[in-house]
Scaffold this motif. Structure first.
Motif, PDB file in Angstrom:
ATOM      1  N   ALA A  17       0.813  -1.220   0.000  1.00  0.00           N
ATOM      2  CA  ALA A  17       0.000   0.000   0.000  1.00  0.00           C
ATOM      3  C   ALA A  17       0.844   1.267   0.000  1.00  0.00           C
ATOM      4  N   SER A  18       2.103   1.169   0.383  1.00  0.00           N
ATOM      5  CA  SER A  18       2.950   2.373   0.410  1.00  0.00           C
ATOM      6  C   SER A  18       3.441   2.767  -0.973  1.00  0.00           C
ATOM      7  N   GLN A  19       3.341   1.876  -1.945  1.00  0.00           N
ATOM      8  CA  GLN A  19       3.792   2.161  -3.307  1.00  0.00           C
ATOM      9  C   GLN A  19       2.614   2.597  -4.174  1.00  0.00           C
ATOM     10  N   PRO A  20       2.742   3.756  -4.860  1.00  0.00           N
ATOM     11  CA  PRO A  20       1.638   4.165  -5.752  1.00  0.00           C
ATOM     12  C   PRO A  20       1.535   3.211  -6.941  1.00  0.00           C
ATOM     13  N   ALA A  21       0.344   3.131  -7.465  1.00  0.00           N
ATOM     14  CA  ALA A  21       0.111   2.275  -8.627  1.00  0.00           C
ATOM     15  C   ALA A  21       0.896   2.799  -9.820  1.00  0.00           C
ATOM     16  N   THR A  22       1.468   1.907 -10.569  1.00  0.00           N
ATOM     17  CA  THR A  22       2.202   2.278 -11.772  1.00  0.00           C
ATOM     18  C   THR A  22       1.209   2.401 -12.918  1.00  0.00           C
ATOM     19  N   PRO A  23       1.279   3.499 -13.683  1.00  0.00           N
ATOM     20  CA  PRO A  23       0.335   3.622 -14.796  1.00  0.00           C
ATOM     21  C   PRO A  23       0.543   2.509 -15.814  1.00  0.00           C
ATOM     22  N   VAL A  24      -0.538   2.148 -16.463  1.00  0.00           N
ATOM     23  CA  VAL A  24      -0.475   1.113 -17.483  1.00  0.00           C
ATOM     24  C   VAL A  24       0.452   1.555 -18.607  1.00  0.00           C
ATOM     25  N   ASP A  29       0.414  13.724 -18.707  1.00  0.00           N
ATOM     26  CA  ASP A  29      -0.863  13.960 -18.053  1.00  0.00           C
ATOM     27  C   ASP A  29      -1.187  15.448 -18.086  1.00  0.00           C
ATOM     28  N   LEU A  30      -2.399  15.770 -18.469  1.00  0.00           N
ATOM     29  CA  LEU A  30      -2.864  17.146 -18.492  1.00  0.00           C
ATOM     30  C   LEU A  30      -4.363  17.178 -18.230  1.00  0.00           C
ATOM     31  N   ILE A  31      -4.872  18.371 -17.971  1.00  0.00           N
ATOM     32  CA  ILE A  31      -6.298  18.560 -17.734  1.00  0.00           C
ATOM     33  C   ILE A  31      -6.827  19.471 -18.836  1.00  0.00           C
ATOM     34  N   VAL A  32      -7.838  19.005 -19.532  1.00  0.00           N
ATOM     35  CA  VAL A  32      -8.463  19.785 -20.600  1.00  0.00           C
ATOM     36  C   VAL A  32      -9.929  19.958 -20.243  1.00  0.00           C
ATOM     37  N   TYR A  37      -6.558  13.818 -18.816  1.00  0.00           N
ATOM     38  CA  TYR A  37      -6.192  13.016 -19.985  1.00  0.00           C
ATOM     39  C   TYR A  37      -4.725  12.638 -19.887  1.00  0.00           C
ATOM     40  N   ARG A  38      -4.357  11.559 -20.562  1.00  0.00           N
ATOM     41  CA  ARG A  38      -2.968  11.151 -20.694  1.00  0.00           C
ATOM     42  C   ARG A  38      -2.668  10.986 -22.180  1.00  0.00           C
ATOM     43  N   HIS A  39      -1.701  11.784 -22.652  1.00  0.00           N
ATOM     44  CA  HIS A  39      -1.248  11.673 -24.044  1.00  0.00           C
ATOM     45  C   HIS A  39      -0.115  10.658 -24.080  1.00  0.00           C
ATOM     46  N   MET A  91       3.326  20.097 -21.937  1.00  0.00           N
ATOM     47  CA  MET A  91       1.983  20.156 -21.368  1.00  0.00           C
ATOM     48  C   MET A  91       1.800  19.331 -20.091  1.00  0.00           C
ATOM     49  N   SER A  92       2.825  18.646 -19.629  1.00  0.00           N
ATOM     50  CA  SER A  92       2.698  17.814 -18.438  1.00  0.00           C
ATOM     51  C   SER A  92       2.238  18.642 -17.233  1.00  0.00           C
ATOM     52  N   GLY A  93       1.122  18.240 -16.645  1.00  0.00           N
ATOM     53  CA  GLY A  93       0.579  18.918 -15.478  1.00  0.00           C
ATOM     54  C   GLY A  93      -0.153  20.216 -15.767  1.00  0.00           C
ATOM     55  N   LYS A  94      -0.297  20.574 -17.026  1.00  0.00           N
ATOM     56  CA  LYS A  94      -0.938  21.847 -17.397  1.00  0.00           C
ATOM     57  C   LYS A  94      -2.453  21.708 -17.416  1.00  0.00           C
ATOM     58  N   ARG A  95      -3.111  22.856 -17.260  1.00  0.00           N
ATOM     59  CA  ARG A  95      -4.565  22.957 -17.321  1.00  0.00           C
ATOM     60  C   ARG A  95      -4.922  23.759 -18.576  1.00  0.00           C
TER      61      ARG A  95
END
Length: 181
Positions: A17-24, A29-32, A37-39, A91-95
């Motif tokens: 539980a201490s380890q975050p899930a690894t993305p597939v 990652d950005l917010i539109v 969304y993930r490009h 765009m990583s982390g951008k809105r």
């Protein structure tokens, strides 16, 4: 020791539980328009093509491909940018807000959008999403813009509806001023 899977002799790893899930899939990652969304494609892809071809948000238009016409204007982290010149790698982390994301969740138009309708600013309509986004950016910085401030926007209009656009921006400024009082 890990438990055996119910139908397989392959051990099932225990969860830490201490380890975050690894993305597939790794990506940008950005917010539109308030959605995440993930490009996962080319990092050098222009934001314009990501919005239009991947997300199918076609408000921002392709014009000059040099950032001069303003047809592709969107708001990134509160500032107007030319989406044709903005690479996805930045765009990583951008809105991002596009013209499609201006209205409230209940469908109420943004004051700039409503002013465009009220002043009949739209002629052919091709440049209008970029004009509207540039006006939203201007009004976030200048609550009561002068004609000179509006002229500095620099977005092109093939139909020449600059007078109507100016009136719409001034109407929106008044509406926004009145609603915050």
């Amino acid at each position: 020791m890990a438990q055996q899977g119910p139908t397989s002799p392959v051990p099932v790893p225990t969860k830490d539980a201490s380890q975050p899930a690894t993305p597939v899939r790794e990506g940008i990652d950005l917010i539109v328009n308030d959605k995440r969304y993930r490009h996962t494609g080319e990092a050098g892809m222009p934001l314009l093509w990501y919005l239009r071809d991947v997300l199918r948000l076609t408000g921002a238009k392709y014009g000059c491909d040099q950032g001069d016409c303003g047809f592709c204007t969107v708001i990134v982290d509160g500032k107007a940018v030319a989406a044709c010149q903005t690479k996805m790698e930045k765009m990583s982390g951008k809105r991002v807000t596009t013209v499609e994301g201006l209205a409230d969740a209940d469908g109420k138009l943004h004051p700039v959008q409503q002013a465009w309708i009220d002043e009949d600013a739209i002629m052919c309509g091709f440049c209008q999403p970029g004009q509207i986004m540039a006006a939203v950016d201007l009004l976030s910085r200048q609550k009561n813009p002068s004609d000179a401030d509006i002229d500095k926007i620099g977005n092109l209009c093939r139909c020449g509806s600059y007078g109507r656009i100016r009136k719409a921006i001034k109407r929106a400024a008044g509406t926004m001023k009145d609603s915050k009082a």
